[in-house]
Design a protein around this motif. Structure first.
Motif, short mmCIF file in Angstrom:
data_model
loop_
_atom_site.label_atom_id
_atom_site.label_comp_id
_atom_site.label_asym_id
_atom_site.label_seq_id
_atom_site.Cartn_x
_atom_site.Cartn_y
_atom_site.Cartn_z
N ASN A 98 0.83 -1.20 0.00
CA ASN A 98 0.00 0.00 0.00
C ASN A 98 0.87 1.26 0.00
O ASN A 98 0.56 2.25 0.62
CB ASN A 98 -0.94 -0.01 1.22
N THR A 99 2.00 1.18 -0.71
CA THR A 99 2.93 2.30 -0.80
C THR A 99 3.01 2.78 -2.25
O THR A 99 2.61 2.07 -3.18
CB THR A 99 4.33 1.90 -0.32
N TYR A 100 3.55 3.97 -2.44
CA TYR A 100 3.62 4.56 -3.77
C TYR A 100 4.47 3.74 -4.74
O TYR A 100 4.23 3.74 -5.95
CB TYR A 100 4.17 5.99 -3.69
N ASP A 101 5.44 2.98 -4.20
CA ASP A 101 6.36 2.23 -5.06
C ASP A 101 6.10 0.73 -5.05
O ASP A 101 6.83 -0.04 -5.68
CB ASP A 101 7.81 2.49 -4.66
N HIS A 102 5.05 0.29 -4.34
CA HIS A 102 4.71 -1.14 -4.31
C HIS A 102 3.22 -1.28 -4.04
O HIS A 102 2.78 -1.24 -2.89
CB HIS A 102 5.53 -1.85 -3.23
N LYS A 103 2.46 -1.45 -5.11
CA LYS A 103 1.01 -1.47 -4.98
C LYS A 103 0.44 -2.86 -5.27
O LYS A 103 0.57 -3.39 -6.36
CB LYS A 103 0.39 -0.45 -5.94
N ILE A 104 -0.19 -3.44 -4.25
CA ILE A 104 -0.92 -4.70 -4.38
C ILE A 104 -2.40 -4.34 -4.17
O ILE A 104 -2.77 -3.90 -3.07
CB ILE A 104 -0.46 -5.73 -3.33
N PRO A 105 -3.24 -4.49 -5.18
CA PRO A 105 -4.61 -3.98 -5.10
C PRO A 105 -5.36 -4.32 -3.82
O PRO A 105 -5.97 -3.44 -3.19
CB PRO A 105 -5.28 -4.60 -6.33
N LEU A 106 -5.34 -5.58 -3.39
CA LEU A 106 -6.11 -5.97 -2.21
C LEU A 106 -5.62 -5.30 -0.94
O LEU A 106 -6.39 -5.12 0.01
CB LEU A 106 -6.09 -7.50 -2.03
N GLU A 107 -4.35 -4.90 -0.91
CA GLU A 107 -3.82 -4.24 0.28
C GLU A 107 -4.40 -2.84 0.46
O GLU A 107 -4.27 -2.24 1.52
CB GLU A 107 -2.29 -4.18 0.23
N PHE A 108 -5.05 -2.33 -0.59
CA PHE A 108 -5.68 -1.02 -0.50
C PHE A 108 -7.07 -1.10 0.13
O PHE A 108 -7.66 -0.07 0.44
CB PHE A 108 -5.78 -0.38 -1.90
N VAL A 109 -7.61 -2.29 0.28
CA VAL A 109 -8.97 -2.43 0.81
C VAL A 109 -9.04 -3.38 2.02
O VAL A 109 -10.11 -3.84 2.37
CB VAL A 109 -9.95 -2.90 -0.30
N LYS A 110 -7.90 -3.63 2.65
CA LYS A 110 -7.88 -4.49 3.84
C LYS A 110 -7.42 -3.65 5.05
O LYS A 110 -6.24 -3.61 5.37
CB LYS A 110 -6.95 -5.69 3.63
N PRO A 111 -8.34 -2.99 5.71
CA PRO A 111 -7.96 -2.04 6.77
C PRO A 111 -7.35 -2.66 8.01
O PRO A 111 -6.68 -1.96 8.78
CB PRO A 111 -9.29 -1.35 7.11
N TRP A 112 -7.55 -3.94 8.23
CA TRP A 112 -7.04 -4.56 9.45
C TRP A 112 -5.53 -4.78 9.42
O TRP A 112 -4.89 -4.91 10.46
CB TRP A 112 -7.73 -5.90 9.70
#
Length: 340
Positions: free
Chosen positions: A116-130
């Protein structure tokens, strides 16, 4: 005379307006074996007696205080403040704030939230708040167990701060319990625009991912009783909290800051809503045309032209001034809450 005194106080409280001491900086690479060796890269800033070397004064596209890389650690115990970045940001996104707090006499530790960083984006990590509160708690445990850093942490004076998704992370760590299905349904209907963020467009389609939904049903408790004070900046996910019982377990000191013209995490459904639901939190709302991304670092003109949405503000807004106000507010909150 009093005006001059007041001005000097503000300057001394603002980490990037006046430098009272040198800061050391280190990068620590932790891995959480309980979560498939999830990396939790952690940057720490701290007061140091070492002097700056020429190599420490390297070019940066953002306004920052030069730091002594791997500088000598303090001989005295210090408060620890943990830091959680916003969606698609990184551990250095709020360096201006980290340095101001470190200059007040603290160790500050900011993590990279994996995927969930600008240089490493994994889509599901953007929607898993826990995952984010778990990252912060794991980083805290790792720092306390670190043979060099751990003995220097005053375990009675631990706080945390975060921005946007990181702002929500603070509220979760304080003891609030997100209704994930409520948030998911909101995003799929009336709140669809709030998930269409510039950092990663098209996230709405991921809300029906079966693995993510399955994971959401087995989230461990996120409250961390070791953290005594929480400073939440422009928190997101407020619409996942609708009942008083969801925030009943919040006991530590909590301050929430919102921006009146925030279009990414509107105060009506987020910062202001959290404060009204929690009741006992402190609240500050920045007036006028102050938007969401004003909390990111002050960039040079080339970066502003490359990414204007993140680094260019309304003409009525001075980002440097806002940061100075936030520095003073955060440092004052932690000094009062943690008594250092």
């Amino acid at each position: 005379m009093w005006k001059q005194t007041f001005t000097m106080i503000i300057i001394l409280l603002s980490g990037h307006l006046a430098i009272a001491q040198n800061l050391g900086e280190r990068t620590l690479n932790f891995k959480d074996e309980s979560r498939n060796n999830r990396p939790v890269v952690t940057e720490i800033w701290y007061p140091t007696g070492d002097t700056l070397k020429a190599a420490d004064k390297h070019f940066s596209p953002f306004l920052r205080q030069p730091t002594v890389r791997n500088g000598k650690l303090s001989a005295n115990k210090l408060p620890l403040i943990l830091l959680s970045h916003g969606t698609g940001g990184g551990r250095l996104t709020l360096e201006w704030l980290a340095q101001a707090i470190a200059n007040s006499g603290c160790i500050v530790a900011a993590v990279d939230h994996y995927g969930n960083t600008y240089d490493h984006k994994i889509p599901l990590e953007f929607v898993k708040p826990w995952e984010r509160p778990l990252d912060i708690s794991f980083a805290l445990t790792s720092l306390l167990n670190n043979p060099e850093v751990g003995p220097l942490i005053d375990q009675q004076k631990i706080g945390a701060t975060g921005f946007s998704f990181g702002g929500y992370t603070m509220i979760a760590l304080a003891g609030a319990k997100l209704d994930f299905e409520q948030a998911r349904n909101y995003y799929k209907t009336t709140g669809r625009k709030e998930l269409e963020i510039p950092e990663f467009p098209g996230l709405v389609k991921l809300l029906d991912d079966s693995s993510m939904i399955a994971d959401s049903k087995h989230v461990p408790p996120l409250k961390d009783n070791r953290i005594k004070a929480f400073f939440s900046i422009s928190p997101a996910l407020g619409f996942g909290f609708t009942r008083k019982e969801q925030v009943a377990d919040i006991k530590g000191a909590l301050c929430i800051v919102g921006s009146q013209s925030d279009s990414i995490a509107p105060v009506k459904t987020n910062a202001r809503h959290y404060h009204q639901l929690i009741g006992k939190s402190k609240y500050k709302e920045l007036p006028g045309k102050v938007g969401h991304y004003v909390m990111l670092g002050e960039a040079i003109d080339a970066i502003k032209k490359e990414a204007p949405i993140y680094f260019t503000d309304d003409p009525s807004v001075n980002r440097h001034t806002i940061h100075s106000q936030m520095d003073s507010l955060a440092v004052g909150f932690f000094k009062t809450s943690l008594k250092y």
